[in-house]
Design a protein around this motif. Structure first.
Motif, PDB file in Angstrom:
ATOM      1  N   GLY A   1       0.830  -1.206   0.000  1.00  0.00           N
ATOM      2  CA  GLY A   1       0.000   0.000   0.000  1.00  0.00           C
ATOM      3  C   GLY A   1       0.864   1.255   0.000  1.00  0.00           C
ATOM      4  O   GLY A   1       0.570   2.237  -0.698  1.00  0.00           O
TER       5      GLY A   1
ATOM      6  N   ARG B   1       9.677   0.202  10.531  1.00  0.00           N
ATOM      7  CA  ARG B   1      10.472  -0.414  11.609  1.00  0.00           C
ATOM      8  C   ARG B   1      11.890  -0.676  11.128  1.00  0.00           C
ATOM      9  O   ARG B   1      12.852  -0.327  11.792  1.00  0.00           O
ATOM     10  CB  ARG B   1       9.823  -1.726  12.068  1.00  0.00           C
ATOM     11  CG  ARG B   1       8.536  -1.544  12.844  1.00  0.00           C
ATOM     12  CD  ARG B   1       7.822  -2.849  12.963  1.00  0.00           C
ATOM     13  NE  ARG B   1       7.671  -3.481  11.637  1.00  0.00           N
ATOM     14  CZ  ARG B   1       7.087  -4.640  11.397  1.00  0.00           C
ATOM     15  NH1 ARG B   1       6.605  -5.333  12.396  1.00  0.00           N
ATOM     16  NH2 ARG B   1       6.991  -5.109  10.172  1.00  0.00           N
ATOM     17  N   LYS B   2      12.003  -1.317   9.937  1.00  0.00           N
ATOM     18  CA  LYS B   2      13.327  -1.654   9.409  1.00  0.00           C
ATOM     19  C   LYS B   2      13.609  -0.931   8.108  1.00  0.00           C
ATOM     20  O   LYS B   2      14.745  -0.867   7.668  1.00  0.00           O
ATOM     21  CB  LYS B   2      13.417  -3.181   9.156  1.00  0.00           C
ATOM     22  CG  LYS B   2      13.385  -4.003  10.432  1.00  0.00           C
ATOM     23  CD  LYS B   2      13.033  -5.457  10.163  1.00  0.00           C
ATOM     24  CE  LYS B   2      11.586  -5.573   9.762  1.00  0.00           C
ATOM     25  NZ  LYS B   2      11.012  -6.896   9.676  1.00  0.00           N
ATOM     26  N   SER B   3      12.578  -0.405   7.463  1.00  0.00           N
ATOM     27  CA  SER B   3      12.736   0.239   6.163  1.00  0.00           C
ATOM     28  C   SER B   3      12.476   1.737   6.304  1.00  0.00           C
ATOM     29  O   SER B   3      11.876   2.171   7.284  1.00  0.00           O
ATOM     30  CB  SER B   3      11.729  -0.368   5.174  1.00  0.00           C
ATOM     31  OG  SER B   3      10.422  -0.247   5.709  1.00  0.00           O
TER      32      SER B   3
ATOM     33  N   LEU C   1       5.133   1.871  15.144  1.00  0.00           N
ATOM     34  CA  LEU C   1       3.871   2.508  15.558  1.00  0.00           C
ATOM     35  C   LEU C   1       3.231   1.804  16.751  1.00  0.00           C
ATOM     36  O   LEU C   1       2.383   2.390  17.423  1.00  0.00           O
ATOM     37  CB  LEU C   1       2.877   2.558  14.393  1.00  0.00           C
ATOM     38  CG  LEU C   1       3.208   3.487  13.222  1.00  0.00           C
ATOM     39  CD1 LEU C   1       2.070   3.485  12.211  1.00  0.00           C
ATOM     40  CD2 LEU C   1       3.496   4.904  13.696  1.00  0.00           C
TER      41      LEU C   1
ATOM     42  N   GLY D   1       0.136  -1.243   9.465  1.00  0.00           N
ATOM     43  CA  GLY D   1      -0.788  -1.732  10.490  1.00  0.00           C
ATOM     44  C   GLY D   1      -1.256  -3.140  10.205  1.00  0.00           C
ATOM     45  O   GLY D   1      -1.781  -3.407   9.130  1.00  0.00           O
TER      46      GLY D   1
ATOM     47  N   LYS E   1      -2.711  -2.025  14.275  1.00  0.00           N
ATOM     48  CA  LYS E   1      -3.237  -1.140  13.223  1.00  0.00           C
ATOM     49  C   LYS E   1      -4.047   0.027  13.789  1.00  0.00           C
ATOM     50  O   LYS E   1      -3.889   1.169  13.352  1.00  0.00           O
ATOM     51  CB  LYS E   1      -4.097  -1.956  12.245  1.00  0.00           C
ATOM     52  CG  LYS E   1      -4.640  -1.132  11.081  1.00  0.00           C
ATOM     53  CD  LYS E   1      -5.202  -1.996   9.976  1.00  0.00           C
ATOM     54  CE  LYS E   1      -5.791  -1.143   8.863  1.00  0.00           C
ATOM     55  NZ  LYS E   1      -6.220  -1.919   7.707  1.00  0.00           N
TER      56      LYS E   1
ATOM     57  N   SER F   1      -0.976  -7.568  -4.123  1.00  0.00           N
ATOM     58  CA  SER F   1      -1.091  -8.434  -2.936  1.00  0.00           C
ATOM     59  C   SER F   1      -1.902  -9.694  -3.205  1.00  0.00           C
ATOM     60  O   SER F   1      -2.118 -10.484  -2.289  1.00  0.00           O
ATOM     61  CB  SER F   1      -1.751  -7.652  -1.795  1.00  0.00           C
ATOM     62  OG  SER F   1      -1.006  -6.515  -1.472  1.00  0.00           O
TER      63      SER F   1
ATOM     64  N   ARG G   1      -0.219 -12.987  -2.239  1.00  0.00           N
ATOM     65  CA  ARG G   1      -0.042 -13.125  -0.782  1.00  0.00           C
ATOM     66  C   ARG G   1      -1.338 -13.568  -0.109  1.00  0.00           C
ATOM     67  O   ARG G   1      -1.313 -14.274   0.885  1.00  0.00           O
ATOM     68  CB  ARG G   1       0.448 -11.771  -0.219  1.00  0.00           C
ATOM     69  CG  ARG G   1       0.622 -11.738   1.280  1.00  0.00           C
ATOM     70  CD  ARG G   1       1.639 -10.669   1.714  1.00  0.00           C
ATOM     71  NE  ARG G   1       1.311  -9.333   1.319  1.00  0.00           N
ATOM     72  CZ  ARG G   1       0.905  -8.364   2.170  1.00  0.00           C
ATOM     73  NH1 ARG G   1       0.775  -8.615   3.445  1.00  0.00           N
ATOM     74  NH2 ARG G   1       0.640  -7.152   1.728  1.00  0.00           N
TER      75      ARG G   1
HETATM   76  N1  LIG Z   1      -2.211  -5.078   0.663  1.00  0.00           N
HETATM   77  C1  LIG Z   1      -3.520  -4.926   0.419  1.00  0.00           C
HETATM   78  O1  LIG Z   1      -4.091  -5.501  -0.525  1.00  0.00           O
HETATM   79  C2  LIG Z   1      -4.324  -4.020   1.290  1.00  0.00           C
HETATM   80  C3  LIG Z   1      -5.646  -3.726   0.928  1.00  0.00           C
HETATM   81  C4  LIG Z   1      -6.413  -2.919   1.743  1.00  0.00           C
HETATM   82  C5  LIG Z   1      -5.863  -2.396   2.908  1.00  0.00           C
HETATM   83  N2  LIG Z   1      -4.592  -2.701   3.247  1.00  0.00           N
HETATM   84  C6  LIG Z   1      -4.057  -2.151   4.493  1.00  0.00           C
HETATM   85  O2  LIG Z   1      -2.940  -1.358   4.201  1.00  0.00           O
HETATM   86  C7  LIG Z   1      -2.004  -1.426   5.278  1.00  0.00           C
HETATM   87  C8  LIG Z   1      -0.646  -1.805   4.705  1.00  0.00           C
HETATM   88  O3  LIG Z   1      -0.784  -3.081   4.096  1.00  0.00           O
HETATM   89  P1  LIG Z   1       0.380  -3.662   3.174  1.00  0.00           P
HETATM   90  O4  LIG Z   1      -0.179  -4.866   2.488  1.00  0.00           O
HETATM   91  O5  LIG Z   1       0.981  -2.568   2.359  1.00  0.00           O
HETATM   92  O6  LIG Z   1       1.406  -4.150   4.299  1.00  0.00           O
HETATM   93  P2  LIG Z   1       2.900  -4.563   4.135  1.00  0.00           P
HETATM   94  O7  LIG Z   1       3.182  -4.867   2.699  1.00  0.00           O
HETATM   95  O8  LIG Z   1       3.133  -5.595   5.180  1.00  0.00           O
HETATM   96  O9  LIG Z   1       3.709  -3.219   4.497  1.00  0.00           O
HETATM   97  C9  LIG Z   1       3.657  -2.651   5.715  1.00  0.00           C
HETATM   98  C10 LIG Z   1       4.645  -1.476   5.750  1.00  0.00           C
HETATM   99  O10 LIG Z   1       4.529  -0.850   7.003  1.00  0.00           O
HETATM  100  C11 LIG Z   1       5.748  -0.944   7.747  1.00  0.00           C
HETATM  101  N3  LIG Z   1       5.358  -1.338   9.109  1.00  0.00           N
HETATM  102  C12 LIG Z   1       4.788  -2.501   9.500  1.00  0.00           C
HETATM  103  N4  LIG Z   1       4.544  -2.480  10.817  1.00  0.00           N
HETATM  104  C13 LIG Z   1       4.981  -1.266  11.254  1.00  0.00           C
HETATM  105  C14 LIG Z   1       5.017  -0.652  12.530  1.00  0.00           C
HETATM  106  N5  LIG Z   1       4.565  -1.267  13.618  1.00  0.00           N
HETATM  107  N6  LIG Z   1       5.519   0.598  12.630  1.00  0.00           N
HETATM  108  C15 LIG Z   1       5.985   1.244  11.534  1.00  0.00           C
HETATM  109  N7  LIG Z   1       5.983   0.710  10.301  1.00  0.00           N
HETATM  110  C16 LIG Z   1       5.488  -0.531  10.164  1.00  0.00           C
HETATM  111  C17 LIG Z   1       6.572  -2.013   7.031  1.00  0.00           C
HETATM  112  O11 LIG Z   1       7.961  -1.748   7.063  1.00  0.00           O
HETATM  113  P3  LIG Z   1       8.911  -2.392   8.195  1.00  0.00           P
HETATM  114  O12 LIG Z   1       8.753  -3.884   8.054  1.00  0.00           O
HETATM  115  O13 LIG Z   1      10.253  -1.856   7.871  1.00  0.00           O
HETATM  116  O14 LIG Z   1       8.347  -1.875   9.461  1.00  0.00           O
HETATM  117  C18 LIG Z   1       6.093  -1.870   5.594  1.00  0.00           C
HETATM  118  O15 LIG Z   1       6.774  -0.815   4.948  1.00  0.00           O
HETATM  119  C19 LIG Z   1      -2.535  -2.457   6.265  1.00  0.00           C
HETATM  120  O16 LIG Z   1      -3.142  -1.819   7.340  1.00  0.00           O
HETATM  121  C20 LIG Z   1      -3.566  -3.224   5.439  1.00  0.00           C
HETATM  122  O17 LIG Z   1      -4.617  -3.740   6.232  1.00  0.00           O
HETATM  123  C21 LIG Z   1      -3.800  -3.488   2.465  1.00  0.00           C
END
Ligand SMILES: NC(=O)c1ccc[n+]([C@@H]2O[C@H](COP(=O)([O-])OP(=O)(O)OC[C@H]3O[C@@H](n4cnc5c(N)ncnc54)[C@H](OP(=O)(O)O)[C@@H]3O)[C@@H](O)[C@H]2O)c1
Length: 200
Positions: free
Chosen positions: A12, A31-33, A40, A64, A86, A160, A163
């Motif tokens: 996202g 966290r790492k990137s 958070l 989140g 989240k 995604s 995944r």
């Molecule tokens: N992917 C989808 O299809 C989709 C659709 C609708 C909604 N969403 C929502 O969009 C959000 C992001 O989803 P995503 O699929 O993009 O997730 P993701 O690919 O797992 O990416 C999460 C990102 O957030 C960072 N992150 C994770 N936990 C963190 C924390 N505690 N503090 C600070 N940074 C943090 C991660 O980097 P680090 O690992 O370096 O921390 C990474 O850059 C989620 O809330 C999800 O529910 C996603």
């Protein structure tokens, strides 16, 4: 504008980053990137992130996690994952960020499709998404100094699909480009208190 994206390394976050970069100065955090380290789920790390970021016109959260799994096996501890991670992660970003964001700045949070189009195993994520939406609608009424707040609610992202294979039967995924424009609408537009849906 000077824009902080927390979670820019994720699927996202990359959608938001691609849509906003070029026209704006972007600072990323994770966290790492990212340029700046933040977790958070640890509110003590949020204030230092804002101090390191300097002045900001917009803050975007695309981070989140919540718990995915069958309702009949779900425990309170499982459910708290979404609340502590989240939900409170994004809310703390706003509560702490309010002291740091510029006049007429904006917050953009991220919810997701599951509170409006649920799937099996998604009760925790759906509840958290609904709570973030309610927070955004209400908090918008009290934002000081012309600050705006919205949430983007993307459908399953095309990037995604692999995944989440089997989790979203019949859902039409949305492209990153389209999801990215929802973040542009929130950051560059005039909306506040809105849940901006990014469907295919
Ligand atoms: N992917 C989808 O299809 C989709 C659709 C609708 C909604 N969403 C929502 O969009 C959000 C992001 O989803 P995503 O699929 O993009 O997730 P993701 O690919 O797992 O990416 C999460 C990102 O957030 C960072 N992150 C994770 N936990 C963190 C924390 N505690 N503090 C600070 N940074 C943090 C991660 O980097 P680090 O690992 O370096 O921390 C990474 O850059 C989620 O809330 C999800 O529910 C996603």
């Amino acid at each position: 504008m000077r824009i902080l994206i927390v979670g820019a390394g994720g699927e996202g976050g990359k959608a938001a980053l691609r849509a906003l970069k070029g026209r704006h100065e972007i600072i990323t955090a994770g966290r790492k990137s990212g340029d700046i380290s933040v977790d958070l789920t640890d509110s003590a790390s949020i204030e230092p992130m804002f101090r390191k970021s300097g002045s900001l016109d917009a803050v975007v959260a695309t981070a989140g996690h919540s718990h995915f799994g069958p309702l009949s096996a779900m425990t309170e501890k499982d459910f708290r994952k979404g609340l502590d991670d989240k939900l409170m992660g994004q809310i703390n970003l706003v509560l702490i960020g309010l002291k740091h964001i510029a006049d007429a700045g904006s917050f953009t949070l991220t919810t997701g499709v599951l509170d409006r189009d649920p799937v099996r195993g998604g009760a925790n994520a759906a509840a958290v998404n609904g709570a973030i939406s309610a927070f955004v609608r209400s908090a918008a009424l009290e934002m000081p100094r012309g600050i705006r707040i919205n949430a983007v609610s993307p459908a399953l992202l095309e990037d995604s699909v692999a995944r989440f294979a089997g989790v979203f039967p019949g859902h039409i995924p949305v492209s990153s480009a389209r999801a990215g424009q929802a973040y542009v609408k929130s950051v560059e537009g005039a909306l506040t208190g809105q849940i901006i849906i990014a469907d295919a």
